[in-house]
Design a protein around this motif. Structure first.
Motif, short mmCIF file in Angstrom:
data_model
loop_
_atom_site.label_atom_id
_atom_site.label_comp_id
_atom_site.label_asym_id
_atom_site.label_seq_id
_atom_site.Cartn_x
_atom_site.Cartn_y
_atom_site.Cartn_z
N GLU A 70 0.83 -1.21 0.00
CA GLU A 70 0.00 0.00 0.00
C GLU A 70 0.86 1.26 0.00
O GLU A 70 1.95 1.28 0.57
CB GLU A 70 -0.88 0.03 1.25
CG GLU A 70 -2.06 -0.91 1.18
CD GLU A 70 -2.86 -0.91 2.46
OE1 GLU A 70 -4.09 -0.96 2.38
OE2 GLU A 70 -2.26 -0.87 3.55
N CYS A 71 0.33 2.31 -0.63
CA CYS A 71 0.95 3.63 -0.53
C CYS A 71 0.29 4.34 0.66
O CYS A 71 -0.52 3.76 1.36
CB CYS A 71 0.75 4.42 -1.82
SG CYS A 71 -0.99 4.75 -2.20
N GLU A 72 0.62 5.62 0.85
CA GLU A 72 0.09 6.34 2.03
C GLU A 72 -1.42 6.52 1.97
O GLU A 72 -2.06 6.81 2.97
CB GLU A 72 0.82 7.68 2.20
CG GLU A 72 0.63 8.69 1.06
CD GLU A 72 1.55 8.45 -0.14
OE1 GLU A 72 2.09 7.34 -0.29
OE2 GLU A 72 1.71 9.40 -0.94
N LEU A 77 -3.10 -2.32 -3.00
CA LEU A 77 -1.65 -2.56 -2.90
C LEU A 77 -1.03 -2.42 -4.28
O LEU A 77 -1.34 -3.19 -5.20
CB LEU A 77 -1.38 -3.98 -2.36
CG LEU A 77 -1.68 -4.25 -0.89
CD1 LEU A 77 -3.18 -4.37 -0.64
CD2 LEU A 77 -0.99 -5.51 -0.43
N HIS A 78 -0.16 -1.41 -4.44
CA HIS A 78 0.51 -1.20 -5.73
C HIS A 78 1.39 -2.39 -6.06
O HIS A 78 2.26 -2.76 -5.27
CB HIS A 78 1.39 0.06 -5.67
CG HIS A 78 0.62 1.34 -5.73
ND1 HIS A 78 0.08 1.81 -6.90
CD2 HIS A 78 0.30 2.24 -4.78
CE1 HIS A 78 -0.53 2.97 -6.67
NE2 HIS A 78 -0.42 3.24 -5.38
N PHE A 79 1.17 -2.96 -7.23
CA PHE A 79 2.00 -4.06 -7.69
C PHE A 79 3.34 -3.52 -8.18
O PHE A 79 3.37 -2.50 -8.86
CB PHE A 79 1.30 -4.75 -8.87
CG PHE A 79 1.09 -6.19 -8.62
CD1 PHE A 79 2.12 -7.10 -8.85
CD2 PHE A 79 -0.11 -6.64 -8.10
CE1 PHE A 79 1.94 -8.44 -8.58
CE2 PHE A 79 -0.29 -7.98 -7.84
CZ PHE A 79 0.73 -8.88 -8.07
N PRO A 132 -5.60 4.90 -12.42
CA PRO A 132 -4.48 5.57 -11.76
C PRO A 132 -4.82 5.89 -10.30
O PRO A 132 -5.98 6.10 -9.96
CB PRO A 132 -4.29 6.86 -12.56
CG PRO A 132 -5.39 6.93 -13.54
CD PRO A 132 -6.16 5.65 -13.53
N CYS A 133 -3.81 5.89 -9.45
CA CYS A 133 -4.01 6.16 -8.03
C CYS A 133 -3.79 7.64 -7.75
O CYS A 133 -2.96 8.28 -8.40
CB CYS A 133 -3.03 5.32 -7.21
SG CYS A 133 -3.15 5.57 -5.43
N ALA A 134 -4.53 8.19 -6.80
CA ALA A 134 -4.41 9.61 -6.46
C ALA A 134 -3.02 9.96 -5.93
O ALA A 134 -2.64 11.13 -5.89
CB ALA A 134 -5.47 9.99 -5.44
N CYS A 135 -2.22 8.96 -5.53
CA CYS A 135 -0.88 9.25 -5.00
C CYS A 135 0.10 9.58 -6.12
O CYS A 135 1.19 10.06 -5.86
CB CYS A 135 -0.36 8.06 -4.19
SG CYS A 135 0.19 6.67 -5.21
N GLY A 136 -0.29 9.32 -7.38
CA GLY A 136 0.60 9.62 -8.50
C GLY A 136 1.33 8.40 -9.05
O GLY A 136 1.86 8.44 -10.16
N ARG A 137 1.37 7.33 -8.29
CA ARG A 137 2.03 6.12 -8.79
C ARG A 137 1.16 5.51 -9.88
O ARG A 137 -0.07 5.54 -9.81
CB ARG A 137 2.25 5.12 -7.65
CG ARG A 137 3.30 5.57 -6.67
CD ARG A 137 3.46 4.58 -5.52
NE ARG A 137 4.42 5.07 -4.56
CZ ARG A 137 4.11 5.89 -3.55
NH1 ARG A 137 2.86 6.29 -3.39
NH2 ARG A 137 5.04 6.31 -2.73
N THR A 138 1.81 4.92 -10.89
CA THR A 138 1.06 4.39 -12.03
C THR A 138 0.89 2.88 -11.97
O THR A 138 0.20 2.30 -12.81
CB THR A 138 1.77 4.77 -13.34
OG1 THR A 138 3.14 4.35 -13.25
CG2 THR A 138 1.71 6.27 -13.59
ZN LIG Z 1 -1.16 5.00 -4.49
#
Ligand SMILES: [Zn+2]
Length: 258
Positions: A70-72, A77-79, A132-138
């Protein structure tokens, strides 16, 4: 702290009993994984150990922890898609599921040398979100593992995941996160006993209150599982604690009847 949720819960109990406040341990972040962690368990761990907790996924066959995490924002869970290629299949037909559908996770390693793994069936049930996730990670996100194809209990034809029972128990008053599931066969019918530990010994003084707690758990389980269960309450700290993955299911259906 890197630990299983069960062990973090156990450490949290130790910290609560210690003479120092939880903030004195200076923990910042907990990377928990290798078994399911419900929202309720996470809240309890964060409170007792005074740290921010994320859920992480991995398995020894794929090189250990770090397959996804997981990101913040904790919304999946980002793969680590630069190292692993995830797929979701139907566990029976082995056909691909459409994006976003629930099924068994299959993983191929992309960067491992020496012991690469091709289309490895994890037996874990989840789904993958490519938005896309709001945290910016793709990188794509997988849902928390909902259960395993091999620890799904089939009781009287009903699919039961221990994680469903856990989310009922951890949200209830008077009981702790420690429980055991005992499956038996009685007159050729499956029965499920849910043994759950009280977190307060004072309740043992009043039979009426115990019965009220028991009924409440029974009714909540019935509405979530659609199944009759036998609920028994155990004394505080009487159930086994686990340092690794918790073994909470006792399936006695192949044993001779009592
Ligand atoms: Zn994220």
């Amino acid at each position: 702290m890197v630990a299983t949720p069960s062990y973090a819960l156990y450490l949290g109990e130790m910290v609560k009993e210690s003479p120092y406040p939880s903030s004195a341990y200076k923990l910042r972040i907990g990377l928990l994984g290798s078994e399911g962690c419900t929202e309720e368990m996470r809240t309890q761990i964060e409170k007792n150990l005074h740290m921010f907790v994320t859920d992480n996924y991995g398995m020894t066959e794929l090189g250990g922890p770090g397959v996804s995490g997981e990101c913040e924002l904790r919304c999946g869970l980002h793969f680590a898609e630069d190292h692993f290629l995830p797929e979701i299949i139907d566990q029976d037909t082995l056909e691909h599921k459409a994006p976003g559908e629930v099924g068994e996770l299959v993983v191929t390693t992309l960067s491992r040398e020496g012991m690469p793994v091709l289309r490895y069936r994890t037996k874990d049930i989840t789904r993958i979100n490519y938005e896309p996730c709001a945290c910016g990670r793709t990188h794509a996100r997988m849902d928390k593992v909902m259960g395993r194809t091999d620890d799904m209990l089939i009781i009287k034809g009903v699919n039961v995941f221990p994680s469903q029972i856990e989310s009922v128990l951890v949200g209830m008053e008077h009981v702790g996160p420690h429980y055991q599931l005992i499956v038996r066969k009685k007159n050729f019918l499956d029965t499920l006993e849910v043994k759950v530990e009280l977190n307060n010994g004072e309740l043992l003084q009043s039979y009426g209150e115990l019965e009220a707690v028991q009924h409440k758990i029974h009714d909540r389980l019935k509405s979530v599982l659609g199944l009759e269960t036998k609920v028994t309450l155990a004394e505080p700290k009487s159930l086994e604690r686990f340092q690794g993955k918790a073994k909470r299911i006792l399936d006695l259906r192949n044993e001779p009847e009592e």
